[in-house]
Every structure is written in C-alpha cells, then in structure tokens.
Design a protein around this motif. Structure first.
Motif, mmCIF file in Angstrom:
data_model
loop_
_atom_site.group_PDB
_atom_site.id
_atom_site.type_symbol
_atom_site.label_atom_id
_atom_site.label_comp_id
_atom_site.label_asym_id
_atom_site.label_seq_id
_atom_site.Cartn_x
_atom_site.Cartn_y
_atom_site.Cartn_z
ATOM 1 N N PRO A 155 38.629 -14.671 15.995
ATOM 2 C CA PRO A 155 39.747 -15.885 16.400
ATOM 3 C C PRO A 155 39.945 -16.425 15.491
ATOM 4 O O PRO A 155 41.030 -17.515 16.153
ATOM 5 C CB PRO A 155 39.088 -16.954 17.063
ATOM 6 C CG PRO A 155 37.123 -15.752 17.229
ATOM 7 C CD PRO A 155 37.718 -14.381 16.134
ATOM 8 N N GLY A 156 39.392 -16.769 13.934
ATOM 9 C CA GLY A 156 40.525 -18.255 12.920
ATOM 10 C C GLY A 156 41.848 -17.546 12.924
ATOM 11 O O GLY A 156 42.422 -17.737 12.031
ATOM 12 N N VAL A 157 42.627 -15.877 12.857
ATOM 13 C CA VAL A 157 44.015 -15.715 12.346
ATOM 14 C C VAL A 157 44.506 -15.662 13.767
ATOM 15 O O VAL A 157 45.762 -16.213 13.565
ATOM 16 C CB VAL A 157 43.457 -13.758 11.951
ATOM 17 C CG1 VAL A 157 42.711 -14.314 11.224
ATOM 18 C CG2 VAL A 157 43.382 -12.895 13.086
ATOM 19 N N ILE A 158 43.711 -15.884 14.930
ATOM 20 C CA ILE A 158 44.538 -15.972 16.615
ATOM 21 C C ILE A 158 45.480 -17.272 16.398
ATOM 22 O O ILE A 158 47.358 -16.902 16.249
ATOM 23 C CB ILE A 158 43.886 -15.951 17.378
ATOM 24 C CG1 ILE A 158 43.422 -15.136 17.499
ATOM 25 C CG2 ILE A 158 45.288 -15.503 19.028
ATOM 26 C CD1 ILE A 158 42.423 -14.396 19.150
ATOM 27 N N PHE A 159 44.987 -18.129 15.728
ATOM 28 C CA PHE A 159 46.345 -19.059 15.793
ATOM 29 C C PHE A 159 47.505 -19.432 15.306
ATOM 30 O O PHE A 159 49.021 -19.553 15.128
ATOM 31 C CB PHE A 159 45.279 -20.843 15.258
ATOM 32 C CG PHE A 159 46.398 -21.998 15.934
ATOM 33 C CD1 PHE A 159 46.616 -22.402 17.024
ATOM 34 C CD2 PHE A 159 46.660 -22.576 14.374
ATOM 35 C CE1 PHE A 159 48.053 -23.445 17.150
ATOM 36 C CE2 PHE A 159 46.947 -23.978 14.522
ATOM 37 C CZ PHE A 159 47.705 -24.281 15.788
ATOM 38 N N GLU A 160 47.683 -18.708 13.782
ATOM 39 C CA GLU A 160 48.322 -18.533 13.009
ATOM 40 C C GLU A 160 49.472 -17.703 13.731
ATOM 41 O O GLU A 160 50.450 -17.664 13.252
ATOM 42 C CB GLU A 160 48.035 -18.421 11.337
ATOM 43 C CG GLU A 160 47.220 -17.228 11.295
ATOM 44 C CD GLU A 160 47.162 -17.295 9.974
ATOM 45 O OE1 GLU A 160 47.132 -18.263 9.121
ATOM 46 O OE2 GLU A 160 46.524 -16.027 9.427
ATOM 47 N N GLN A 161 49.068 -16.902 13.773
ATOM 48 C CA GLN A 161 49.859 -15.659 14.662
ATOM 49 C C GLN A 161 50.548 -16.392 15.934
ATOM 50 O O GLN A 161 51.876 -15.998 15.630
ATOM 51 C CB GLN A 161 48.776 -14.874 14.582
ATOM 52 C CG GLN A 161 48.670 -13.913 13.530
ATOM 53 C CD GLN A 161 48.233 -12.263 13.771
ATOM 54 O OE1 GLN A 161 48.433 -11.236 13.631
ATOM 55 N NE2 GLN A 161 46.385 -11.951 13.086
ATOM 56 N N LEU A 162 49.767 -16.621 16.791
ATOM 57 C CA LEU A 162 50.400 -17.332 17.421
ATOM 58 C C LEU A 162 51.374 -18.311 17.271
ATOM 59 O O LEU A 162 52.622 -18.343 18.101
ATOM 60 C CB LEU A 162 49.598 -17.863 18.546
ATOM 61 C CG LEU A 162 48.587 -16.882 19.633
ATOM 62 C CD1 LEU A 162 47.471 -17.106 20.350
ATOM 63 C CD2 LEU A 162 49.546 -16.252 20.252
ATOM 64 N N SER A 163 51.748 -18.867 16.551
ATOM 65 C CA SER A 163 52.365 -19.776 15.863
ATOM 66 C C SER A 163 53.830 -19.490 15.676
ATOM 67 O O SER A 163 54.707 -19.726 15.908
ATOM 68 C CB SER A 163 51.705 -20.674 14.633
ATOM 69 O OG SER A 163 50.703 -21.220 14.646
ATOM 70 N N VAL A 164 53.397 -17.974 14.709
ATOM 71 C CA VAL A 164 54.444 -17.069 14.834
ATOM 72 C C VAL A 164 55.665 -16.699 15.765
ATOM 73 O O VAL A 164 57.048 -17.001 15.873
ATOM 74 C CB VAL A 164 54.987 -16.075 13.632
ATOM 75 C CG1 VAL A 164 55.503 -15.316 13.184
ATOM 76 C CG2 VAL A 164 53.749 -17.464 12.274
ATOM 77 N N ILE A 165 54.653 -16.020 16.295
ATOM 78 C CA ILE A 165 54.969 -15.818 17.915
ATOM 79 C C ILE A 165 55.767 -16.750 18.757
ATOM 80 O O ILE A 165 56.361 -16.391 19.573
ATOM 81 C CB ILE A 165 53.859 -14.699 18.766
ATOM 82 C CG1 ILE A 165 52.777 -13.763 18.143
ATOM 83 C CG2 ILE A 165 53.806 -14.172 20.056
ATOM 84 C CD1 ILE A 165 51.563 -13.642 18.224
ATOM 85 N N TYR A 166 55.310 -17.429 19.014
ATOM 86 C CA TYR A 166 55.866 -18.365 19.754
ATOM 87 C C TYR A 166 57.250 -19.553 19.463
ATOM 88 O O TYR A 166 58.286 -19.848 19.526
ATOM 89 C CB TYR A 166 54.844 -19.680 19.858
ATOM 90 C CG TYR A 166 53.347 -19.472 21.306
ATOM 91 C CD1 TYR A 166 53.017 -18.978 21.528
ATOM 92 C CD2 TYR A 166 53.868 -20.765 22.508
ATOM 93 C CE1 TYR A 166 52.546 -18.467 22.467
ATOM 94 C CE2 TYR A 166 52.852 -20.167 23.244
ATOM 95 C CZ TYR A 166 52.553 -19.264 23.541
ATOM 96 O OH TYR A 166 51.956 -19.720 24.775
#
Length: 404
Positions: A155-166
């Motif tokens: 869960p700790g790495v999902i937010f930063e990757q979602l930021s790039v994905i969006y």
C-alpha cells in the motif's frame, strides 16, 4: 475505351489516339485543372482481358502521354515492397515509464522490441514523506503512445504510482496503457459476511477513473487475475486486457527431457477452472481440501500421479502451505518428480524459504523446479539463482501486448 471527362481542350485531342488500342469495361476519367491542360490526373480502372499492371507517365503539356506495361516480376516486387512498408507502418512506437521496482523488467521489455523506448521519472519525497514527483521532458511525449509499468507491491507505493498514472494521460499523449502484471487485491474479491470489504472492487474502481487520453480510455494489461469475475469490476473508462503466463510454462515444459511424461496437477477446483482449458493437452490431476476435525487435508480428487513428472499449477502463492501439502500427497501416490508453477510469487515474510530442491529425483524431499514469472520484482531479487526457483520473464508477452 469509354471515357468520362469535362470537354477536353484542343491541345489534348491529338493525344487521345494513344489510348485507341485499348478498351475498358470501366470508365477512364480525366480531370483537367485548367483550359490549357498543363496539368491533369488520370486513373485507369482496368483493361479488357489485360492485367491491371499499367502505369501512366505525363511529364508536361508539350510531351506525349506514355502508357508503360509493368513486368510481372516488377509488379510482384512492388506488391512485396508495399506489403513491407505496410508492416513497418503498423509498428507502434511506445514510450515506457516505470517505477523503481520495475526498472529491470522495463529494460527486458525494451530489449524485446526496438519500438519501445524507456523513459524515467524522478521519484523523490518531501521531508514529510509525501511524494515529490517529476516527469522529465513532458513536452517530448506529446502525441506519443505512452505506457507505465507499475508494481503495487505494498500500500505504501500505490499512492505515488497512482499520482503518475493519473498525470500521464493529461500530457496530450496519443494513448495510455497501464501495465500492472500482478493485480494485488485479487484474492479479496467477495464478501462472506456483512461488513467485509472487497478491496479488489475498490482498486478496480480507482483504476477505472484514470483520466482519458486523446486516444480514448486507458488500456490495462494484467496477468492471471485471481478470479475471472473481477473483469466485471472495472468501469467503462478502462479497457482491461487479461493476459496469462501459461504460454511461458508450456514453452518451458516442451524443453524438458521428459516432456512426454508431464502431468498437470491443480491444487483446488478454482485453479482447475482458471487454467484447465489452456493445459487440456496434458493428463490432469485435481486435488481438493477436505476437513477432518480441525484439520484441512489435501487429497487427490481425480487423476493418476504414479510414475509421472507432475507440475502443480496455480495463479499465485503466498505462504505456500497448500502447494507443500499437494507435493506431499503426490509424492505419496508415486509421482516420479514434482515441480510447481505460479504466475505470481508473492511469498510474504520470505516464505519462499519453505521450498526445497528434490536433490536429484526425491519428490518427497522437495521440488525439481519451481517456476514463477517476474510479476513480483522483489521476489525475483530474493530467489534469483536459488534452486529450485527459475524465472520465466513476462517481458516478451508485455512487449507484444503494447502493440495491441
């Protein structure tokens, strides 16, 4: 030859004689751009009883028109060249971004195709721990096909990757593809008691709201999702492409010296439902779990293991308890060798250490091979070059999927 055209200038009348030896069942058309006929365009549809391998040459208003019959070999060469050009044009150039965990896999994907170019992202954090992200040369990817290779390992790495994905689809790119080899919440796909939260549905909804690029909805490439019904968790703004690692396993099995003595074992009915059609050419063994008192014991439901090299197949492994129980029951029923394959080797708490090598054909002691893909990069680093583990890379499959 029949002709349809505007009234021809007098300067062209004498030149009509050059066509007098040919007849056509379809009209010959001439479009004149001016009264002096210094320019015109003509299209010969067909000649009666003649192959349509003629070309027209017209240099200027004072030169005669030349009809040139192409040789069959020349026509074939032109057709071959045209086909070759067409094939080249269909190759899609892709800019592939990646996160820190997937760098090695991204490099392997790029090595599979000259059409894939790796691009990096600056992954930084502020002092408070929140991501400080930057996409270099953002203007340079305008009009390009873009993909992002993700790994939601925690869960700790999902937010930063979602930021790039969006962010990527908003940079005026032609299309966007998210490659998520392992869909991590797939095992939490249903509710058994009131109050259970199906986090597989939650993640599917998050990915379904990725912004639309200029080319349309995001494409999602993922491998061997845990439950087939999860495809219906995604909304209309994303196009899931469900791939499988089983073709990699089949290719590897063909390379074994005892490839004609392979049987496939499924640890439960769920694994059989997911994979039996892809492996239907192999003899099949189906295991199941039965409860005896407080214990759940694995038994062979159908199939024969005696004398066979049995390969246990499932979509993922975590603690490995079920696979080990399958190994023991298959060895007790006379299997000559036992191997295992899972697409996603999760192995929390280094549980991969539970799996031993069979030490030269002693299936009761361990596995001959344990094949996993590189969908979980952290596991790949941990088990690399440690028997019985062997990595089957998804790089070629992902490179091919990016051309869809």
């Amino acid at each position: 030859m029949a002709a349809t055209s505007p009234p021809l200038p007098s300067s062209f009348q004498n030149r009509k004689k050059i066509f007098s030896n040919f007849t056509s069942s379809k009209p010959f058309s001439i479009l004149s751009s001016d009264k002096k006929c210094s320019r015109f365009w003509c299209q010969i549809k067909s000649f009666e009883n003649q192959p349509p391998n003629w070309s027209v040459e017209f240099l200027s208003g004072t030169e005669p028109i030349h009809l040139i019959q192409n040789s069959p070999s020349s026509s074939m060469s032109m057709a071959a060249a045209s086909a070759s050009d067409s094939a080249v044009k269909t190759v899609k150039k892709v800019c592939l971004f990646y996160c820190a965990e997937t760098k090695a896999l991204a490099e392997r994907i790029a090595a599979e195709s000259d059409a894939i170019e790796i691009r990096s992202i600056n992954w930084r954090t502020f002092e408070d721990g929140f991501p400080n992200l930057f996409i270099p040369n953002a203007h340079g990817i305008r009009g390009q096909h873009v993909a992002f290779l993700a790994s939601f390992s925690s869960p700790g790495v999902i937010f930063e990757q979602l930021s790039v994905i969006y962010a990527l689809p908003k940079l005026f790119i032609s299309s966007f593809t998210l490659v998520l080899p392992f869909f991590p919440t797939g095992t939490s796909e249903r509710m058994e008691d009131e109050g259970d939260v199906a986090t597989a549905f939650t993640l599917a909804r998050i990915l379904s709201n990725i912004p639309t690029s200029r080319g349309g909805p995001t494409s999602l490439v993922t491998f061997d999702i845990h439950a087939l019904q999860e495809r219906f968790y995604f909304g209309d703004n994303i196009l899931p492409c469900f791939e499988s690692g089983i073709p990699l396993l089949k290719n590897r099995l063909q390379q074994l010296p005892d490839s004609d003595n392979i049987s496939i074992a499924f640890p439960d009915d769920g694994a059989w439902k997911r994979f039996h059609k892809q492996l239907q050419h192999f003899p099949t063994i189906v295991c199941n779990k039965v409860r005896i008192g407080d214990q759940r014991i694995v038994r062979i439901k159908e199939g024969e293991a005696a004398g066979r090299h049995v390969v246990i197949v499932d979509d993922l492994v975590q603690s490995g308890g079920t696979l080990i129980e399958c190994q023991r029951v298959l060895a007790a029923n006379g299997a000559a060798k036992i191997s295992a394959y899972v697409t996603h080797g999760i192995f929390p708490n280094r549980s991969w250490q539970r799996f031993e090598c069979d030490n030269g054909g002693h299936p009761e002691n361990g596995l001959t091979y344990f094949w996993i893909t590189d969908s979980c990069p952290q596991t790949v680093k941990a088990v690399m070059s440690k028997p019985p583990f062997e990595i089957l890379s998804l790089a070629g499959s992902i490179a091919a999927a990016l051309q869809i």
